[in-house]
Design an enzyme around this catalytic site. Structure first.
Site, PDB file in Angstrom:
ATOM      1  N   GLY A 104       0.820  -1.222   0.000  1.00 42.59           N
ATOM      2  CA  GLY A 104       0.000   0.000   0.000  1.00 42.59           C
ATOM      3  C   GLY A 104       0.840   1.253   0.000  1.00 42.59           C
ATOM      4  O   GLY A 104       0.666   2.130   0.849  1.00 42.59           O
ATOM      5  N   SER A 105       1.761   1.367  -0.979  1.00 37.09           N
ATOM      6  CA  SER A 105       2.737   2.462  -0.903  1.00 37.09           C
ATOM      7  C   SER A 105       2.642   3.443  -2.070  1.00 37.09           C
ATOM      8  O   SER A 105       3.627   4.094  -2.398  1.00 37.09           O
ATOM      9  CB  SER A 105       4.155   1.887  -0.796  1.00 37.09           C
ATOM     10  OG  SER A 105       4.368   0.873  -1.751  1.00 37.09           O
ATOM     11  N   THR A 106       1.457   3.555  -2.674  1.00 35.32           N
ATOM     12  CA  THR A 106       1.331   4.542  -3.752  1.00 35.32           C
ATOM     13  C   THR A 106       1.010   5.930  -3.205  1.00 35.32           C
ATOM     14  O   THR A 106       0.993   6.903  -3.947  1.00 35.32           O
ATOM     15  CB  THR A 106       0.235   4.134  -4.758  1.00 35.32           C
ATOM     16  OG1 THR A 106      -0.993   3.953  -4.050  1.00 35.32           O
ATOM     17  CG2 THR A 106       0.608   2.862  -5.495  1.00 35.32           C
ATOM     18  N   GLY A 142       0.582   8.446   0.790  1.00 35.65           N
ATOM     19  CA  GLY A 142       0.612   8.540   2.249  1.00 35.65           C
ATOM     20  C   GLY A 142       1.873   8.046   2.916  1.00 35.65           C
ATOM     21  O   GLY A 142       3.002   8.219   2.422  1.00 35.65           O
ATOM     22  N   ILE A 143       1.691   7.418   4.069  1.00 40.42           N
ATOM     23  CA  ILE A 143       2.807   6.948   4.892  1.00 40.42           C
ATOM     24  C   ILE A 143       3.633   5.919   4.117  1.00 40.42           C
ATOM     25  O   ILE A 143       4.865   5.927   4.161  1.00 40.42           O
ATOM     26  CB  ILE A 143       2.259   6.358   6.220  1.00 40.42           C
ATOM     27  CG1 ILE A 143       1.644   7.471   7.084  1.00 40.42           C
ATOM     28  CG2 ILE A 143       3.348   5.618   6.985  1.00 40.42           C
ATOM     29  CD1 ILE A 143       0.878   6.983   8.315  1.00 40.42           C
ATOM     30  N   GLY A 144       2.961   5.038   3.374  1.00 37.98           N
ATOM     31  CA  GLY A 144       3.664   3.987   2.626  1.00 37.98           C
ATOM     32  C   GLY A 144       4.624   4.573   1.600  1.00 37.98           C
ATOM     33  O   GLY A 144       5.761   4.103   1.454  1.00 37.98           O
ATOM     34  N   SER A 198      -1.119   1.566  14.955  1.00 42.43           N
ATOM     35  CA  SER A 198      -1.653   2.918  15.168  1.00 42.43           C
ATOM     36  C   SER A 198      -1.777   3.156  16.666  1.00 42.43           C
ATOM     37  O   SER A 198      -1.895   2.190  17.439  1.00 42.43           O
ATOM     38  CB  SER A 198      -3.044   3.029  14.527  1.00 42.43           C
ATOM     39  OG  SER A 198      -3.689   4.209  14.955  1.00 42.43           O
ATOM     40  N   TYR A 218     -11.812  -0.591  13.278  1.00 41.86           N
ATOM     41  CA  TYR A 218     -10.435  -0.265  12.884  1.00 41.86           C
ATOM     42  C   TYR A 218      -9.486  -0.550  14.051  1.00 41.86           C
ATOM     43  O   TYR A 218      -8.458  -1.213  13.875  1.00 41.86           O
ATOM     44  CB  TYR A 218     -10.358   1.205  12.495  1.00 41.86           C
ATOM     45  CG  TYR A 218      -8.954   1.741  12.256  1.00 41.86           C
ATOM     46  CD1 TYR A 218      -8.220   1.358  11.137  1.00 41.86           C
ATOM     47  CD2 TYR A 218      -8.366   2.647  13.146  1.00 41.86           C
ATOM     48  CE1 TYR A 218      -6.935   1.864  10.912  1.00 41.86           C
ATOM     49  CE2 TYR A 218      -7.083   3.159  12.928  1.00 41.86           C
ATOM     50  CZ  TYR A 218      -6.377   2.765  11.810  1.00 41.86           C
ATOM     51  OH  TYR A 218      -5.105   3.253  11.585  1.00 41.86           O
TER      52      TYR A 218
HETATM   53  P1  NAD Z   1      -3.434   6.372   2.679  1.00 43.07           P
HETATM   54  O1  NAD Z   1      -4.899   6.151   2.490  1.00 43.07           O
HETATM   55  O2  NAD Z   1      -2.892   7.746   2.562  1.00 43.07           O
HETATM   56  O3  NAD Z   1      -2.624   5.385   1.719  1.00 43.07           O
HETATM   57  C1  NAD Z   1      -2.966   4.010   1.670  1.00 43.07           C
HETATM   58  C2  NAD Z   1      -2.296   3.342   0.512  1.00 43.07           C
HETATM   59  O4  NAD Z   1      -2.730   1.974   0.444  1.00 43.07           O
HETATM   60  C3  NAD Z   1      -2.647   3.944  -0.833  1.00 43.07           C
HETATM   61  O5  NAD Z   1      -1.493   3.881  -1.614  1.00 43.07           O
HETATM   62  C4  NAD Z   1      -3.734   2.997  -1.361  1.00 43.07           C
HETATM   63  O6  NAD Z   1      -3.818   3.023  -2.768  1.00 43.07           O
HETATM   64  C5  NAD Z   1      -3.179   1.698  -0.884  1.00 43.07           C
HETATM   65  N1  NAD Z   1      -4.168   0.610  -0.792  1.00 43.07           N
HETATM   66  C6  NAD Z   1      -5.399   0.645  -0.249  1.00 43.07           C
HETATM   67  N2  NAD Z   1      -5.981  -0.564  -0.331  1.00 43.07           N
HETATM   68  C7  NAD Z   1      -5.073  -1.390  -0.954  1.00 43.07           C
HETATM   69  C8  NAD Z   1      -5.042  -2.768  -1.297  1.00 43.07           C
HETATM   70  N3  NAD Z   1      -6.092  -3.565  -1.034  1.00 43.07           N
HETATM   71  N4  NAD Z   1      -3.917  -3.296  -1.905  1.00 43.07           N
HETATM   72  C9  NAD Z   1      -2.840  -2.517  -2.143  1.00 43.07           C
HETATM   73  N5  NAD Z   1      -2.807  -1.187  -1.821  1.00 43.07           N
HETATM   74  C10 NAD Z   1      -3.903  -0.638  -1.245  1.00 43.07           C
HETATM   75  O7  NAD Z   1      -3.125   5.746   4.115  1.00 43.07           O
HETATM   76  P2  NAD Z   1      -2.183   6.278   5.291  1.00 43.07           P
HETATM   77  O8  NAD Z   1      -2.927   7.291   6.085  1.00 43.07           O
HETATM   78  O9  NAD Z   1      -0.850   6.610   4.766  1.00 43.07           O
HETATM   79  O10 NAD Z   1      -2.111   4.967   6.201  1.00 43.07           O
HETATM   80  C11 NAD Z   1      -1.105   3.983   6.014  1.00 43.07           C
HETATM   81  C12 NAD Z   1      -1.075   3.085   7.247  1.00 43.07           C
HETATM   82  O11 NAD Z   1      -0.829   3.865   8.414  1.00 43.07           O
HETATM   83  C13 NAD Z   1      -2.392   2.342   7.503  1.00 43.07           C
HETATM   84  O12 NAD Z   1      -2.108   1.039   7.951  1.00 43.07           O
HETATM   85  C14 NAD Z   1      -3.036   3.161   8.601  1.00 43.07           C
HETATM   86  O13 NAD Z   1      -3.917   2.399   9.391  1.00 43.07           O
HETATM   87  C15 NAD Z   1      -1.818   3.602   9.394  1.00 43.07           C
HETATM   88  N6  NAD Z   1      -2.038   4.799  10.213  1.00 43.07           N
HETATM   89  C16 NAD Z   1      -2.371   5.998   9.635  1.00 43.07           C
HETATM   90  C17 NAD Z   1      -2.587   7.101  10.443  1.00 43.07           C
HETATM   91  C18 NAD Z   1      -2.941   8.458   9.871  1.00 43.07           C
HETATM   92  O14 NAD Z   1      -3.336   9.346  10.645  1.00 43.07           O
HETATM   93  N7  NAD Z   1      -2.825   8.673   8.583  1.00 43.07           N
HETATM   94  C19 NAD Z   1      -2.467   6.986  11.845  1.00 43.07           C
HETATM   95  C20 NAD Z   1      -2.113   5.760  12.385  1.00 43.07           C
HETATM   96  C21 NAD Z   1      -1.901   4.670  11.571  1.00 43.07           C
END
Ligand code: NAD
Length: 263
Positions: free
Chosen positions: A14-16, A18-20, A141, A154
């Site tokens: 899931g790295s396209t 955000g955090i990934g 998280s 969640y």
């Molecule tokens: P995001 O929504 O910004 O990015 C998620 C990425 O996952 C995107 O690239 C999306 O295309 C990809 N994705 C979604 N479903 C998919 C699938 N089935 N197969 C492959 N790729 C898929 O998310 P984020 O906010 O960067 O969160 C990333 C992680 O960090 C998650 O596990 C989230 O629970 C955790 N997290 C986020 C936060 C926050 O505040 N953003 C806080 C705590 C934990």
């Protein structure tokens, strides 16, 4: 401390965005060959280009696959039969009242947030053990410990990630393979930006201000009093994947801005 991951292959689910994506850039900047992943080819291509733009000499490959499914994991293993670093970042989130959350939604959260990481760990850990070196990180998280009343479906998946990482660390004891969970707090990722976009537009606030107000209203125990950046979270993950972090395994590492109010 100079983190050098050259010669290592890292897969970030899931790295396209955000955090990934920030983790992928961070690992590439430290010299790892990074495999970025998302469900759609165009988004994967954009992410590969973004990593290359951030790290000009990056070694980066893209793979479009839905890693919440067994078929997606199989595609990944066919393309990349081994890796040294696995970051189970893939995760979905969003508020929904407990009484309005049907079985299908609980199953979806389990498949995407929990089973995806379990499956990839099962596929890649034996190769790491054979090499005597490996790093697995589950992105959990602060919601693992502070279960949000409006996101119970969640929160339980993120508690599961801490539990699985701890158990796997013990299972891999003495092998040179570490398994940890990383617990971000509210982080201004693409996903969070999408959640706040409407409110920011309506109030005329910048996304950063909307994120700060979200933190102050919904996570009042925050010590940093703002959302973290995706890079701040990625830094913790890159360190956890480094050689230097060899004595850290089975840990729940917080990069939560102090939201979890316990010692
Ligand atoms: P995001 O929504 O910004 O990015 C998620 C990425 O996952 C995107 O690239 C999306 O295309 C990809 N994705 C979604 N479903 C998919 C699938 N089935 N197969 C492959 N790729 C898929 O998310 P984020 O906010 O960067 O969160 C990333 C992680 O960090 C998650 O596990 C989230 O629970 C955790 N997290 C986020 C936060 C926050 O505040 N953003 C806080 C705590 C934990």
């Amino acid at each position: 401390m100079l983190i050098d991951l050259s010669g290592k292959t890292a897969i970030v689910s899931g790295s396209t965005a955000g955090i990934g994506l920030a983790i992928a850039k961070g690992l590439a900047a430290s010299g790892a060959h990074v495999v970025v992943n998302g469900r759609h080819r165009e988004a994967v291509d954009r992410a590969v280009a973004a990593v290359k733009a951030a790290v000009p000499d990056a070694k980066v490959t893209g793979l479009a696959a839905d890693l919440s499914t067994e078929a997606g994991a199989t595609d990944l293993v066919h393309a990349h039969p081994a890796c040294d670093i696995l970051v189970n970042n893939l995760g979905i989130y969003g508020p929904q009242d407990f009484f309005e959350t049907p079985d299908a939604e609980w199953r979806r959260y389990f498949e995407v947030n929990v089973l995806s990481g379990v499956r990839l760990a099962r596929l890649y850990l034996p190769g790491m053990e054979k090499n005597g070196w490996g790093r697995v990180v589950f992105i959990s998280s602060e919601s693992a410990f502070n279960i949000p009343a409006d996101m119970i479906h969640y929160g339980f998946t993120k508690t599961a990630a801490v539990s699985i990482a701890r158990g796997l660390a013990k299972r891999m004891a003495g092998t040179g393979v570490t398994v940890n969970s990383v617990l971000p707090g509210p982080t201004l990722s693409d996903g969070m930006a999408a959640m706040l976009e409407d409110e920011a537009k309506a109030s005329g606030k910048s996304l950063e201000d909307a994120a700060r107000d979200f933190v102050l209203a919904n996570r009042p125990s925050s010590v940093i009093r703002r959302a973290a950046s995706v890079e701040e979270v990625a830094n913790m993950v890159v360190y956890t994947c480094s050689d230097q972090a060899s004595a850290t395994s089975g840990a729940a590492l917080r990069v939560d801005g102090g939201v979890i109010d316990s010692l």
